[in-house]
Enzyme design. Structure first.
Site, mmCIF file in Angstrom:
data_model
loop_
_atom_site.group_PDB
_atom_site.id
_atom_site.type_symbol
_atom_site.label_atom_id
_atom_site.label_comp_id
_atom_site.label_asym_id
_atom_site.label_seq_id
_atom_site.Cartn_x
_atom_site.Cartn_y
_atom_site.Cartn_z
ATOM 1 N N THR A 15 42.682 39.024 43.071
ATOM 2 C CA THR A 15 43.272 38.955 41.945
ATOM 3 C C THR A 15 43.296 40.485 41.363
ATOM 4 O OG1 THR A 15 42.624 37.032 41.030
ATOM 5 C CG2 THR A 15 42.932 38.624 39.251
ATOM 6 N N SER A 56 41.510 35.103 47.856
ATOM 7 C CA SER A 56 39.930 34.873 48.504
ATOM 8 C C SER A 56 39.767 33.516 48.958
ATOM 9 C CB SER A 56 38.728 35.275 47.655
ATOM 10 O OG SER A 56 38.855 34.398 46.500
ATOM 11 N N THR A 87 37.593 36.811 43.490
ATOM 12 C CA THR A 87 36.211 35.888 43.012
ATOM 13 C C THR A 87 36.139 34.870 43.654
ATOM 14 O OG1 THR A 87 37.272 35.225 41.041
ATOM 15 C CG2 THR A 87 36.522 37.594 40.787
ATOM 16 N N ASP A 88 36.956 34.008 43.762
ATOM 17 C CA ASP A 88 36.768 32.624 44.293
ATOM 18 C C ASP A 88 35.624 32.431 45.387
ATOM 19 O OD1 ASP A 88 38.384 31.680 42.302
ATOM 20 O OD2 ASP A 88 40.145 31.164 43.359
#
Length: 334
Positions: A15, A56, A87-88
């Site tokens: 992101t 990710s 972030t995932d």
């Protein structure tokens, strides 16, 4: 005049480096980050290298290897490394890279953002500032920086999908916090180095995460054996309760007898599994099941994947899970 710390930014997409497109946000190369890097270059000597360009959710074990190898082979001549990442799955990557780079000899700091840098309200600039400050700290290890907090990479868990405080350090204190006094470090949390830095990137994807639920059929273990899995991480209830006792432990016993390493963690995130407390737990220990203690699911998964990838025997893996390699287990020998 004091020399600027020489830092390397390895980008992998996510992101933080995304721009809106016809189908939604999509990751781009590092040029979308250049505005923030221009400001940071006031304080640091920054080099940028694009390693991957992926959401990710598409980062798999083979990409963990690419990232670990990029860190290890690029680190000479730098004071620290920042890795930008979606972030995932960042907690999985940070945990995996922790085990792939034992005794790493400089700070390696993962970070990302909940809103892309192109958004005027992005949390990305703040996260980058925290990550670069940690990378310049001279404290070796693999870390994750987010929302003005720095935590061990093998202790980070993503708890929120959109909130800026997306990550927490589970069952471990923060390594550092950004306050009005700057980056305040807790040196007691820093991992202990035991030797020279090494790259041990081999990892096995043949590990299954099993979350126990009431009514789960014990036949699942027979299926996992037949599918060729080499490891199982089992999220049990409470201190390690397993609801297959009354139906027999034949499935788990068959898995262990087949050479599968079975690690038991707890679904209670902020606590530790302890199989010695209840009858069911002691029966599991008699079968050779491994205690996950207070490890995060991400750390237990990646440590087991890494250990199998190194070619360790089930007995060696059992011994490995009794020690803390980089702070992933509280109170264990390091």
């Amino acid at each position: 005049m004091e020399r600027k710390k020489k830092l390397l930014l390895l980008t992998t997409g996510g992101t933080i480096a995304s721009l809106p497109g016809e189908d939604g946000l999509a990751p781009r190369r590092s040029d979308v980050m250049e505005r923030e890097l221009t400001q940071l270059r006031t304080y640091y000597d920054i080099t940028v290298r694009d390693v991957l360009c992926l959401d990710s959710s598409n980062i798999q074990p083979e990409q963990w290897q690419v990232i670990a190898e990029s860190v290890f082979t690029s680190r000479r001549g730098y004071d620290g490394i920042v890795v930008s990442h979606g972030t995932d799955t960042m907690a999985y990557t940070a945990s995996a890279v922790t085990f792939m780079l034992p005794d790493i000899d400089l700070p390696v700091v993962f970070t990302g953002s909940q809103l892309p840098l192109a958004d005027v309200l992005s949390d990305g600039p703040d996260n980058l500032r925290t990550a670069f400050a940690m990378a310049a700290s001279g404290k070796s290890g693999v870390f994750l920086a987010f929302d003005r907090k720095v935590m061990l990479g093998c202790r980070a868990v993503k708890l929120r999908a959109s909130g800026f405080s997306a990550f927490e350090s589970v069952n471990a204190k923060y390594v550092a916090l950004v306050t009005g006094l700057g980056l305040q470090m807790d040196k007691s949390v820093l991992p202990k180095r035991r030797g020279v830095a090494r790259l041990l990137p081999n990892i096995s994807p043949d590990v299954f995460l099993l979350k126990l639920t009431p009514g789960l059929s014990p036949r699942i273990f027979d299926a996992l054996v037949d599918m060729g899995y080499k490891g199982i991480v089992m999220e049990a209830f409470g201190l390690g309760g397993v609801n297959v006792l009354h139906q027999g432990l034949n499935g788990i016993h068959r898995a262990v007898e087949a050479g599968i390493s079975v690690v038991v963690t707890t679904q209670c995130m902020y606590d530790s599994s302890d199989l010695r407390v209840y009858q069911v737990g002691n029966k599991l220990l008699e079968l050779g099941v491994i205690q996950g203690r207070d490890m995060t699911t991400e750390a237990a998964m990646t440590k087991l994947m890494w250990a199998i990838g190194q070619g360790f025997t089930p007995e060696e893996i059992q011994d490995l899970f009794a020690i803390s390699l980089a702070g992933e287990i509280a109170g264990a020998e390091q």
